[in-house]
Design a protein around this motif. Structure first.
Motif, PDB file in Angstrom:
ATOM      1  N   LEU A   1      56.821  45.813  56.326  1.00 15.84           N
ATOM      2  CA  LEU A   1      56.364  46.737  57.232  1.00 15.84           C
ATOM      3  C   LEU A   1      57.672  47.341  57.773  1.00 15.84           C
ATOM      4  O   LEU A   1      57.258  48.266  58.541  1.00 15.84           O
TER       5      LEU A   1
ATOM      6  N   HIS B   1      57.946  48.036  48.077  1.00 10.07           N
ATOM      7  CA  HIS B   1      57.010  48.540  48.851  1.00 10.07           C
ATOM      8  C   HIS B   1      56.033  46.810  49.301  1.00 10.07           C
ATOM      9  O   HIS B   1      56.190  46.463  48.482  1.00 10.07           O
ATOM     10  N   PRO B   2      55.461  47.342  50.430  1.00  8.00           N
ATOM     11  CA  PRO B   2      54.453  46.295  51.130  1.00  8.00           C
ATOM     12  C   PRO B   2      53.255  46.204  49.560  1.00  8.00           C
ATOM     13  O   PRO B   2      52.853  44.673  49.071  1.00  8.00           O
ATOM     14  N   SER B   3      53.030  46.702  48.819  1.00  7.88           N
ATOM     15  CA  SER B   3      51.683  46.683  47.936  1.00  7.88           C
ATOM     16  C   SER B   3      52.254  46.516  47.328  1.00  7.88           C
ATOM     17  O   SER B   3      51.600  45.807  46.018  1.00  7.88           O
TER      18      SER B   3
ATOM     19  N   PHE C   1      45.612  41.237  60.225  1.00 11.27           N
ATOM     20  CA  PHE C   1      46.428  41.218  61.877  1.00 11.27           C
ATOM     21  C   PHE C   1      45.229  40.568  62.780  1.00 11.27           C
ATOM     22  O   PHE C   1      44.678  40.451  62.784  1.00 11.27           O
TER      23      PHE C   1
ATOM     24  N   TYR D   1      38.429  49.074  58.767  1.00  8.61           N
ATOM     25  CA  TYR D   1      38.942  50.468  58.214  1.00  8.61           C
ATOM     26  C   TYR D   1      36.877  50.623  59.145  1.00  8.61           C
ATOM     27  O   TYR D   1      36.425  50.164  58.958  1.00  8.61           O
TER      28      TYR D   1
ATOM     29  N   PHE E   1      38.352  47.187  48.773  1.00  6.94           N
ATOM     30  CA  PHE E   1      39.231  49.139  49.496  1.00  6.94           C
ATOM     31  C   PHE E   1      40.525  48.908  48.336  1.00  6.94           C
ATOM     32  O   PHE E   1      41.430  49.529  47.953  1.00  6.94           O
TER      33      PHE E   1
ATOM     34  N   ARG F   1      48.654  50.588  58.480  1.00  6.33           N
ATOM     35  CA  ARG F   1      49.507  49.098  57.608  1.00  6.33           C
ATOM     36  C   ARG F   1      48.723  48.721  56.915  1.00  6.33           C
ATOM     37  O   ARG F   1      49.200  47.908  55.672  1.00  6.33           O
TER      38      ARG F   1
ATOM     39  N   ALA G   1      45.967  49.324  55.137  1.00  2.00           N
ATOM     40  CA  ALA G   1      45.893  50.384  53.793  1.00  2.00           C
ATOM     41  C   ALA G   1      47.036  50.777  53.687  1.00  2.00           C
ATOM     42  O   ALA G   1      46.970  50.969  51.881  1.00  2.00           O
ATOM     43  N   MET G   2      47.854  50.733  54.001  1.00  2.00           N
ATOM     44  CA  MET G   2      49.763  50.408  53.438  1.00  2.00           C
ATOM     45  C   MET G   2      49.889  48.873  51.969  1.00  2.00           C
ATOM     46  O   MET G   2      50.306  48.965  50.820  1.00  2.00           O
ATOM     47  N   ILE G   3      49.281  48.028  52.804  1.00  2.00           N
ATOM     48  CA  ILE G   3      49.185  46.972  52.531  1.00  2.00           C
ATOM     49  C   ILE G   3      48.735  46.762  50.974  1.00  2.00           C
ATOM     50  O   ILE G   3      48.560  46.295  49.718  1.00  2.00           O
TER      51      ILE G   3
END
Lengths: 370, 292
Positions: free
Chosen positions: A52, A71-73, A81, A87, A98, B185, B187-189
């Motif tokens: 990130l 990329h993080p994914s 966190f 969400y 998700f 962030r 959602a990005m992960i």
């Protein structure tokens, strides 16, 4: 096998350097806790592992694959966190699935995985609820569920317990520890709470001002702190740091302690070869509160027990123990006594110093001697 | 008593009564024109000529409304205002939807995907909100001519979208500013991309601000007269322009009842939007100002 390897990692925002060359290696199954005061760069480091935040220079590897520009994914990590980051528009089930949906996992398989994780975390009855209908502890579980369901190589936790009340925090701490023991997963966990670090970690990395101060097991950090910062940060109440002069007493190195009534005593610090060069010079003596006790609770098999009468300035009962404050070399020094030891303010008490665990620091560099 | 009402400041009984009386007087004062319009639109012309503006109709009639809708003369054609009402709908719906969507997208980019110079871009957009309409009339007509959209409803949509983006961006930017970055962030992960995060995470959580933007844009675009009069002539004119033409078309007698009915029809959609979604308006405008 090395699971995560951080090599000479720097991070700068313009001219301000936030991380000044961090080197950390952990094995698969390790529980690494990054700990330090706020602003030490621990969260930045975590975000860099997650992808990130960009890496200014250096290298981060996950299972021997350099991930600097991944990329993080695609790093095969999952993050929990501080704010849980659930969400708000999705119910618990959707929240957890998700990530799987984004990875195009078929619906049926997704269901099974969610059910599995929900059972593990005991959140099955909550699956249809929205995050706003959950308590703090429940949100925390859902956030962990969202990470667990992905079965990543590394779990990242960013101060996950700091929004919970004290009681719940301790419960969830135990829960996380159990989870780690059961799954054997690799975890990187950021906190500013040294007790969390001590209880959870298999390895602690303690940071200050963007510099790694010490990396080691909780016991190493506690018993052999690399410097005065680590000594003061770990443990509560923190280690007593008393300026003193190292002298030779019967050929053995010892420190001279002056009590409040101006009478002095000599406390041998053990025969460490490194101490010899320091005889006659000022040092800082580090003594943990639990090594300054009443006679009854002293560690009986210690070879370095010394007894002296000291005047009690203040007592702080905690229920099980009493923290008694005495004065040595003009400094307030905290000792840990049994509640029944009879320490009274303004009276003298026979105090035992267990010098087996004493450490000495260089007053200039603040590094440990020996 | 007073303690049952949760106000910031406790006030005495006397002051409370005074405040209520003042408020009622002002409310009545402001509602008076609406009242006159309504009662006039239900009166026959004979009754209007008797002169008592505030009196209720002796004989209620909806003939003026029917006439206004279907047969009143606007300019040279005598087909009522229904065609122009349709024009306004065709103009308002796309203008509002497109400008709201673009505003949301802009707000998303300006808060969650910041780029160097994002402050400047936003500042310029804000500046765009405060440019008076009159200044852009001539350049805008040139642009519309260039695109071949002069005098069409599509041209008006373009004008209103362009003018609306500044405000809609401002609304959404301020709303998304308070939207936690950690969600993006996370959602990005989880593997969601730029548009996926927008559609699946941000937009579904933007209910209040979407309502605010829609009300704001709907009212502005529907009520606009200047752009409508300048860029859409004749049969493609919107409701507001037609209303003006209706009132100024003279066939000998001033049909006040028909004019009032037409004005009411012109005002109804915005009134309706306020009644249906007004409470979200205040709520949305206040969002973010108080934590929790």
């Amino acid at each position: 096998m090395s699971s995560l390897s951080i090599r000479d990692v720097h991070k700068a925002y313009g001219p301000t350097e936030v991380l000044k060359g961090i080197d950390i290696d952990i094995d698969s199954g390790d529980f690494l806790v990054l700990v330090g005061p706020s602003g030490c760069g621990k969260s930045t480091l975590l975000n860099m592992i997650a992808g990130l935040d960009s890496i200014t220079s250096g290298e981060i590897r996950i299972e021997d694959k350099v991930v600097n520009d991944t990329h993080p994914s695609e790093r095969d990590i999952a993050m929990v966190f501080q704010s849980y980051a659930l969400y708000p528009n999705m119910n618990v089930e959707k929240n957890i699935s998700f990530g799987l949906e984004m990875r195009r996992m078929p619906r049926k398989q997704r269901r099974e995985r969610v059910a599995e994780v929900a059972q593990m975390l005991q959140i099955e009855p909550l699956l249809k609820r929205k995050p706003s209908q959950l308590s703090g502890g429940q949100r925390q579980r859902v956030a962990m569920g969202r990470a667990l369901v992905r079965e990543p190589k590394i779990f990242l936790f960013d101060e996950p317990l700091s929004n919970l009340d004290a009681k719940l925090r301790v419960d969830m701490r135990t829960e996380i520890k159990k989870l780690h023991q059961r799954l054997g997963s690799t975890i990187v966990y950021v906190t500013h709470d040294q007790i969390e670090a001590m209880t959870l970690a298999t390895k602690i990395a303690i940071m200050k001002g963007g510099v790694l101060q010490q990396l080691g097991t909780p016991a190493e950090l506690y018993n052999q702190p690399a410097n005065m910062f680590v000594a003061g940060f770990m443990g509560s109440p923190s280690m007593n740091l008393i300026p003193a002069e190292l002298v030779a007493s019967d050929g053995e190195p010892a420190v001279r302690m002056v009590r409040k009534d101006e009478s002095s005593m000599l406390l041998p610090v053990g025969d460490n070869p490194a101490y010899r060069d320091w005889i006659g010079k000022p040092v800082i003596l580090g003594l943990r509160p639990e090594t300054i006790t009443d006679v009854g609770s002293a560690e009986q098999d210690s070879p370095l027990l010394f007894q002296g009468e000291c005047l009690i300035d203040v007592t702080e009962p905690t229920g099980a123990d009493v923290f008694a404050i005495i004065e040595l070399n003009g400094r307030e020094v905290v000792g840990r006594m049994r509640a029944s030891c009879g320490a009274k303010v303004g009276e003298k008490l026979s105090v035992v110093f267990n010098m087996r665990h004493a450490v000495l620091f260089d007053p200039q560099t603040e590094g440990r001697i020996g | 008593m007073a303690s049952a009402v949760d106000t910031g400041v406790q006030s005495g009984r006397f002051w409370r009564v005074l405040i209520y009386v003042t408020l009622i007087v002002f409310a009545a004062f402001y509602l008076l024109p609406l009242f006159v319009m309504l009662v006039t639109s239900f009166k026959s012309l004979d009754e209007i000529r008797q002169g008592n503006m505030l009196a209720l109709p002796l004989e209620w009639t909806i003939a003026p409304w029917i006439s206004a809708w279907g047969s009143a003369c606007v300019g040279l054609t005598c087909e009522g205002i229904h065609g122009y009402f349709g024009n306004s709908i065709k103009m308002v719906v796309p203008s509002v939807l497109i400008s709201t969507l673009l505003g949301a997208l802009n707000g998303y980019v300006l808060t969650k995907w910041r780029f160097p110079g994002h402050r400047w871009i936003f500042g310029l957009m804000l500046f765009g909100c405060f440019i008076p309409f009159q200044i852009v009339l001539i350049p805008m007509s040139q642009v519309l001519g260039l695109f071949g959209l002069a005098g069409t409803t599509a041209g008006l949509v373009l004008v209103h979208v362009t003018y609306g983006i500044g405000f809609t961006t401002l609304f959404f930017r301020n709303y998304y500013e308070a939207f936690p970055n950690e969600l993006v962030r996370a959602a990005m992960i989880d593997g969601a991309g730029f548009f996926r995060i927008f559609w699946r995470i941000l937009l579904p959580s933007s209910g209040p601000i979407i309502v605010v933007t829609i009300i704001w844009q709907f009212t502005n675009v529907w009520n606009d007269f200047l752009f409508g009069a300048s860029f859409a002539a004749g049969q493609s004119a919107p409701m507001t322009v037609a209303l003006n033409n209706l009132v100024s078309s003279s066939t000998g007698v001033k049909e006040y009842n028909v004019h009032m009915a037409a004005a009411m029809i012109a005002a109804l959609p915005t009134l309706l939007v306020y009644i249906l979604a007004g409470r979200y308006f205040v709520r949305g405008l206040m969002a973010g100002s108080v934590k929790g």
